[in-house]
Scaffold this motif. Sequence first.
Motif, PDB file in Angstrom:
ATOM      1  N   ILE A  80       0.804  -1.225   0.000  1.00  0.00           N
ATOM      2  CA  ILE A  80       0.000   0.000   0.000  1.00  0.00           C
ATOM      3  C   ILE A  80       0.836   1.274   0.000  1.00  0.00           C
ATOM      4  CG2 ILE A  80      -2.007  -1.108   1.040  1.00  0.00           C
ATOM      5  CD1 ILE A  80      -1.189   0.220   3.698  1.00  0.00           C
ATOM      6  N   THR A  81       2.113   1.182   0.253  1.00  0.00           N
ATOM      7  CA  THR A  81       2.951   2.379   0.210  1.00  0.00           C
ATOM      8  C   THR A  81       3.463   2.671  -1.195  1.00  0.00           C
ATOM      9  OG1 THR A  81       4.938   1.121   0.805  1.00  0.00           O
ATOM     10  CG2 THR A  81       3.676   2.132   2.610  1.00  0.00           C
ATOM     11  N   THR A  82       3.664   1.612  -1.993  1.00  0.00           N
ATOM     12  CA  THR A  82       4.227   1.801  -3.337  1.00  0.00           C
ATOM     13  C   THR A  82       3.272   1.426  -4.462  1.00  0.00           C
ATOM     14  OG1 THR A  82       5.119  -0.443  -3.431  1.00  0.00           O
ATOM     15  CG2 THR A  82       6.539   1.280  -2.465  1.00  0.00           C
ATOM     16  N   GLY A  83       2.273   0.604  -4.157  1.00  0.00           N
ATOM     17  CA  GLY A  83       1.373   0.116  -5.193  1.00  0.00           C
ATOM     18  C   GLY A  83       1.930  -1.088  -5.923  1.00  0.00           C
ATOM     19  N   GLU A  84       3.096  -1.593  -5.510  1.00  0.00           N
ATOM     20  CA  GLU A  84       3.705  -2.755  -6.158  1.00  0.00           C
ATOM     21  C   GLU A  84       2.852  -3.997  -5.902  1.00  0.00           C
ATOM     22  OE1 GLU A  84       7.710  -5.443  -5.795  1.00  0.00           O
ATOM     23  OE2 GLU A  84       7.888  -3.291  -5.456  1.00  0.00           O
ATOM     24  N   VAL A  85       2.626  -4.763  -6.952  1.00  0.00           N
ATOM     25  CA  VAL A  85       1.784  -5.958  -6.884  1.00  0.00           C
ATOM     26  C   VAL A  85       2.657  -7.193  -7.036  1.00  0.00           C
ATOM     27  CG1 VAL A  85      -0.131  -7.185  -7.967  1.00  0.00           C
ATOM     28  CG2 VAL A  85      -0.154  -4.699  -7.881  1.00  0.00           C
ATOM     29  N   SER A  86       2.417  -8.190  -6.194  1.00  0.00           N
ATOM     30  CA  SER A  86       3.097  -9.475  -6.327  1.00  0.00           C
ATOM     31  C   SER A  86       2.067 -10.586  -6.245  1.00  0.00           C
ATOM     32  CB  SER A  86       4.167  -9.653  -5.239  1.00  0.00           C
ATOM     33  OG  SER A  86       3.576  -9.583  -3.957  1.00  0.00           O
ATOM     34  N   SER A  87       2.317 -11.674  -6.966  1.00  0.00           N
ATOM     35  CA  SER A  87       1.350 -12.770  -6.997  1.00  0.00           C
ATOM     36  C   SER A  87       1.499 -13.640  -5.764  1.00  0.00           C
ATOM     37  CB  SER A  87       1.504 -13.597  -8.264  1.00  0.00           C
ATOM     38  OG  SER A  87       2.787 -14.151  -8.334  1.00  0.00           O
ATOM     39  N   ASN A  88       0.370 -14.167  -5.312  1.00  0.00           N
ATOM     40  CA  ASN A  88       0.329 -15.016  -4.139  1.00  0.00           C
ATOM     41  C   ASN A  88      -0.114 -16.419  -4.546  1.00  0.00           C
ATOM     42  OD1 ASN A  88      -0.198 -16.247  -1.686  1.00  0.00           O
ATOM     43  ND2 ASN A  88      -1.064 -14.433  -0.751  1.00  0.00           N
ATOM     44  N   THR A  89      -1.221 -16.509  -5.262  1.00  0.00           N
ATOM     45  CA  THR A  89      -1.719 -17.798  -5.766  1.00  0.00           C
ATOM     46  C   THR A  89      -2.063 -17.641  -7.247  1.00  0.00           C
ATOM     47  OG1 THR A  89      -3.970 -17.240  -5.087  1.00  0.00           O
ATOM     48  CG2 THR A  89      -2.659 -18.537  -3.536  1.00  0.00           C
ATOM     49  N   PRO A  90      -1.058 -17.518  -8.100  1.00  0.00           N
ATOM     50  CA  PRO A  90      -1.327 -17.261  -9.519  1.00  0.00           C
ATOM     51  C   PRO A  90      -1.962 -18.457 -10.230  1.00  0.00           C
ATOM     52  CG  PRO A  90       0.999 -17.705  -9.183  1.00  0.00           C
ATOM     53  CD  PRO A  90       0.359 -17.661  -7.817  1.00  0.00           C
ATOM     54  N   GLN A  91      -2.824 -18.135 -11.180  1.00  0.00           N
ATOM     55  CA  GLN A  91      -3.442 -19.150 -12.036  1.00  0.00           C
ATOM     56  C   GLN A  91      -3.361 -18.664 -13.474  1.00  0.00           C
ATOM     57  OE1 GLN A  91      -7.424 -20.239 -10.647  1.00  0.00           O
ATOM     58  NE2 GLN A  91      -6.876 -19.449  -8.643  1.00  0.00           N
ATOM     59  N   ASN A  92      -3.140 -19.579 -14.391  1.00  0.00           N
ATOM     60  CA  ASN A  92      -3.003 -19.186 -15.797  1.00  0.00           C
ATOM     61  C   ASN A  92      -4.269 -19.428 -16.609  1.00  0.00           C
ATOM     62  OD1 ASN A  92      -2.725 -22.011 -15.852  1.00  0.00           O
ATOM     63  ND2 ASN A  92      -1.353 -21.939 -17.619  1.00  0.00           N
ATOM     64  N   THR A  93      -5.385 -19.739 -15.948  1.00  0.00           N
ATOM     65  CA  THR A  93      -6.647 -20.002 -16.649  1.00  0.00           C
ATOM     66  C   THR A  93      -7.759 -19.126 -16.103  1.00  0.00           C
ATOM     67  OG1 THR A  93      -6.044 -22.302 -17.085  1.00  0.00           O
ATOM     68  CG2 THR A  93      -8.373 -21.770 -17.180  1.00  0.00           C
ATOM     69  N   VAL A  94      -8.517 -18.530 -17.015  1.00  0.00           N
ATOM     70  CA  VAL A  94      -9.697 -17.757 -16.642  1.00  0.00           C
ATOM     71  C   VAL A  94     -10.883 -18.262 -17.473  1.00  0.00           C
ATOM     72  CG1 VAL A  94      -9.193 -15.863 -18.256  1.00  0.00           C
ATOM     73  CG2 VAL A  94     -10.694 -15.453 -16.295  1.00  0.00           C
ATOM     74  N   THR A  95     -12.011 -18.445 -16.809  1.00  0.00           N
ATOM     75  CA  THR A  95     -13.255 -18.843 -17.476  1.00  0.00           C
ATOM     76  C   THR A  95     -14.193 -17.652 -17.488  1.00  0.00           C
ATOM     77  OG1 THR A  95     -13.030 -21.121 -16.716  1.00  0.00           O
ATOM     78  CG2 THR A  95     -15.228 -20.419 -17.411  1.00  0.00           C
ATOM     79  N   VAL A  96     -14.700 -17.313 -18.656  1.00  0.00           N
ATOM     80  CA  VAL A  96     -15.629 -16.202 -18.785  1.00  0.00           C
ATOM     81  C   VAL A  96     -16.990 -16.770 -19.174  1.00  0.00           C
ATOM     82  CG1 VAL A  96     -16.128 -14.024 -19.934  1.00  0.00           C
ATOM     83  CG2 VAL A  96     -13.749 -14.676 -19.477  1.00  0.00           C
ATOM     84  N   ASN A  97     -17.949 -16.663 -18.247  1.00  0.00           N
ATOM     85  CA  ASN A  97     -19.324 -17.090 -18.522  1.00  0.00           C
ATOM     86  C   ASN A  97     -20.047 -15.927 -19.176  1.00  0.00           C
ATOM     87  OD1 ASN A  97     -19.058 -19.685 -17.378  1.00  0.00           O
ATOM     88  ND2 ASN A  97     -19.249 -18.801 -15.347  1.00  0.00           N
ATOM     89  N   CYS A  98     -20.679 -16.206 -20.313  1.00  0.00           N
ATOM     90  CA  CYS A  98     -21.302 -15.153 -21.107  1.00  0.00           C
ATOM     91  C   CYS A  98     -22.823 -15.216 -20.996  1.00  0.00           C
ATOM     92  CB  CYS A  98     -20.890 -15.294 -22.568  1.00  0.00           C
ATOM     93  SG  CYS A  98     -19.107 -15.282 -22.800  1.00  0.00           S
ATOM     94  N   THR A  99     -23.438 -14.043 -20.939  1.00  0.00           N
ATOM     95  CA  THR A  99     -24.888 -13.927 -20.947  1.00  0.00           C
ATOM     96  C   THR A  99     -25.262 -13.049 -22.131  1.00  0.00           C
ATOM     97  OG1 THR A  99     -24.924 -14.051 -18.546  1.00  0.00           O
ATOM     98  CG2 THR A  99     -26.893 -13.185 -19.609  1.00  0.00           C
ATOM     99  N   ASP A 100     -26.198 -13.497 -22.922  1.00  0.00           N
ATOM    100  CA  ASP A 100     -26.683 -12.715 -24.067  1.00  0.00           C
ATOM    101  C   ASP A 100     -25.590 -12.388 -25.077  1.00  0.00           C
ATOM    102  OD1 ASP A 100     -29.245 -12.657 -22.924  1.00  0.00           O
ATOM    103  OD2 ASP A 100     -28.732 -10.888 -21.740  1.00  0.00           O
TER     104      ASP A 100
END
Length: 180
Positions: A80-100
């Motif tokens: 929160i002081t720098t805004g630097e982001v680091s991964s904790n539990t990374p995943q390489n797959t995303v599922t996108v459920n579509c409506t309409d």
Amino acid sequence: TIPSTQSVAGDTFDKTADLLWGKSVQVAGFPTEAVSMYWTRLVAHADITLKGLGAGEKVNSVVLTAQDGLALVGKFNVDITTGEVSSNTPQNTVTVNCTDLTVDETGEASFWACINPCTITSLDIVVDTDAATYTISKTGFEREFLQNKRNTLPINMAEADRVPKETGEEGGDVDAKYYV
């Protein structure tokens, strides 16, 4: 946490996956008035257009799997002081459920996903529609997805493996595993 399953409706991204980070602008002493805030998005917005699908088909879901070891989604830590982001539990797959989401007459369908800013060099795509399941692997490219940006990604599905769904006598889908 950038969710590994996102739901989209219409021409927008899943609002629960659109993560913001904010901090107050430097303040000396105890403020007696409103405090200005600095806000930024932590995610990259992927504006994805699938090309080469069957016109009129309704898209149920899209599964995107990037190269091994890439953090597309998952839990991240933010300093929160720098805004630097680091991964904790990374995943390489995303599922996108579509409506309409219906494939237009030119064979195109567009949707959004929120992902961790990264560079993708390979992508496996599985598109499930009401008429078929399309599967394709894309390699040999390099696409950078930038934080707090609209990042476009056209994907040609014309050469994808297409497994049609057959409708049973009562109008229900027949599971594709029974086909020869």
